[in-house]
Design a protein around this motif. Structure first.
Motif, PDB file in Angstrom:
ATOM      1  N   THR A 100       0.819  -1.222   0.000  1.00 44.56           N
ATOM      2  CA  THR A 100       0.000   0.000   0.000  1.00 44.56           C
ATOM      3  C   THR A 100       0.849   1.267   0.000  1.00 44.56           C
ATOM      4  O   THR A 100       0.369   2.313  -0.431  1.00 44.56           O
ATOM      5  CB  THR A 100      -0.936   0.077   1.233  1.00 44.56           C
ATOM      6  OG1 THR A 100      -0.147   0.371   2.393  1.00 44.56           O
ATOM      7  CG2 THR A 100      -1.711  -1.220   1.429  1.00 44.56           C
ATOM      8  N   GLY A 101       2.067   1.180   0.561  1.00 42.42           N
ATOM      9  CA  GLY A 101       2.892   2.379   0.685  1.00 42.42           C
ATOM     10  C   GLY A 101       2.353   3.390   1.684  1.00 42.42           C
ATOM     11  O   GLY A 101       2.863   4.507   1.769  1.00 42.42           O
ATOM     12  N   TRP A 102       1.320   2.997   2.457  1.00 38.94           N
ATOM     13  CA  TRP A 102       0.735   3.945   3.406  1.00 38.94           C
ATOM     14  C   TRP A 102       1.778   4.295   4.471  1.00 38.94           C
ATOM     15  O   TRP A 102       2.469   3.420   4.959  1.00 38.94           O
ATOM     16  CB  TRP A 102      -0.533   3.348   4.048  1.00 38.94           C
ATOM     17  CG  TRP A 102      -1.321   4.387   4.766  1.00 38.94           C
ATOM     18  CD1 TRP A 102      -1.372   4.583   6.124  1.00 38.94           C
ATOM     19  CD2 TRP A 102      -2.153   5.393   4.180  1.00 38.94           C
ATOM     20  NE1 TRP A 102      -2.185   5.650   6.405  1.00 38.94           N
ATOM     21  CE2 TRP A 102      -2.664   6.171   5.243  1.00 38.94           C
ATOM     22  CE3 TRP A 102      -2.496   5.721   2.868  1.00 38.94           C
ATOM     23  CZ2 TRP A 102      -3.527   7.262   5.024  1.00 38.94           C
ATOM     24  CZ3 TRP A 102      -3.349   6.799   2.653  1.00 38.94           C
ATOM     25  CH2 TRP A 102      -3.852   7.549   3.721  1.00 38.94           C
ATOM     26  N   PRO A 103       1.919   5.591   4.841  1.00 37.26           N
ATOM     27  CA  PRO A 103       3.033   6.002   5.703  1.00 37.26           C
ATOM     28  C   PRO A 103       2.966   5.473   7.138  1.00 37.26           C
ATOM     29  O   PRO A 103       4.008   5.334   7.778  1.00 37.26           O
ATOM     30  CB  PRO A 103       2.982   7.532   5.677  1.00 37.26           C
ATOM     31  CG  PRO A 103       1.618   7.889   5.167  1.00 37.26           C
ATOM     32  CD  PRO A 103       1.187   6.751   4.291  1.00 37.26           C
ATOM     33  N   GLU A 104       1.767   5.220   7.669  1.00 35.04           N
ATOM     34  CA  GLU A 104       1.703   4.678   9.031  1.00 35.04           C
ATOM     35  C   GLU A 104       1.358   3.189   8.983  1.00 35.04           C
ATOM     36  O   GLU A 104       0.628   2.747   8.093  1.00 35.04           O
ATOM     37  CB  GLU A 104       0.631   5.383   9.859  1.00 35.04           C
ATOM     38  CG  GLU A 104       0.949   6.826  10.204  1.00 35.04           C
ATOM     39  CD  GLU A 104       0.255   7.803   9.276  1.00 35.04           C
ATOM     40  OE1 GLU A 104      -0.859   7.496   8.811  1.00 35.04           O
ATOM     41  OE2 GLU A 104       0.836   8.868   9.002  1.00 35.04           O
TER      42      GLU A 104
END
Ligand code: MD6
Ligand code: FE
Length: 205
Positions: A100-104
């Motif tokens: 996803t590459g989501w930062p958190e």
């Protein structure tokens, strides 16, 4: 992992990586879930209306999704044992970051177990604080017939989710309506006792 191939679902924001997890990755993840089951047993929640789910649930990580007469929510403890949920195996936040590459990192992993004709009605995942963050789903064991359609209603279609497949609801598909029509019993021998285990990784808070 690191070599998952994404296929175009034709639905913007509904992302799908068939066969993302190798056989050994599936076995490793399943082993971690079954080990966690000792302290966080599968249980059968009820809807706010008092109907039992056919799916059995447990959770991993700081927060777990629960449902009972009081409603749907995330909480830090198992509703039956009262103990904190067991930690997520590192493979899960790693997979979340890679795909996803989501930062958190995810702060909740809902674990669903389907046996004996269990299914899940069409629903939207609405209980998370930030609907901008994705929900990532990992399938283990028997193949599921997953149904999905746009958030606003209209037609739906089905996608088969086999063991090792990973999908995500992101962006414009984050609030898509989705559910599990049925499980194809005996399509995999991964889960002891048969059936399917689905992990959904979320940002609850
Ligand atoms: C399941 N999955 O696969 C149920 N939710 O057993 C879900 O409800 C789900 O697959 C959000 C995002 C992806 C999902
Ligand atoms: Fe869902």
């Amino acid at each position: 992992m690191g070599r998952a191939r994404e296929i175009d679902t034709g639905m913007e924001g509904f992302r799908f990586w068939p066969g993302a997890l190798s056989a050994s990755e599936q076995t490793g993840l399943l082993g971690a879930v079954l080990a966690a089951e000792a302290s966080a047993p599968f249980y059968r929640p009820v809807t706010p209306g008092g109907r039992a789910f056919s799916v059995e649930m447990t959770g991993l990580g700081p927060l777990g999704w629960v449902s009972d007469r009081a409603g749907y929510r995330y909480q830090p403890t198992h509703p039956v044992t009262g103990a904190p949920w067991p930690p997520m195996p590192d493979a899960l936040p790693d997979l979340w970051r890679d795909l996803t590459g989501w930062p958190e990192p995810p702060d909740a992993c809902l674990v669903n177990r389907y046996r004996d004709g269990a299914k899940m009605g069409l629903h939207q995942d609405l209980d998370e604080r930030d609907h901008g963050a994705p929900v990532l789903s990992v399938s283990l064991g028997d193949t599921a017939v997953f149904r999905i359609g746009a958030a606003g209603g209209g037609s739906t279609r089905t996608v088969r989710l086999a063991s090792g497949d990973v999908c995500a609801l992101t962006g414009p598909a984050r609030l898509a309506r989705h559910g599990i029509d049925r499980i194809i019993a005996g399509s995999s021998s991964l889960v002891p006792g048969g059936g399917r285990i689905n992990l959904t990784l979320r940002r609850a808070l």
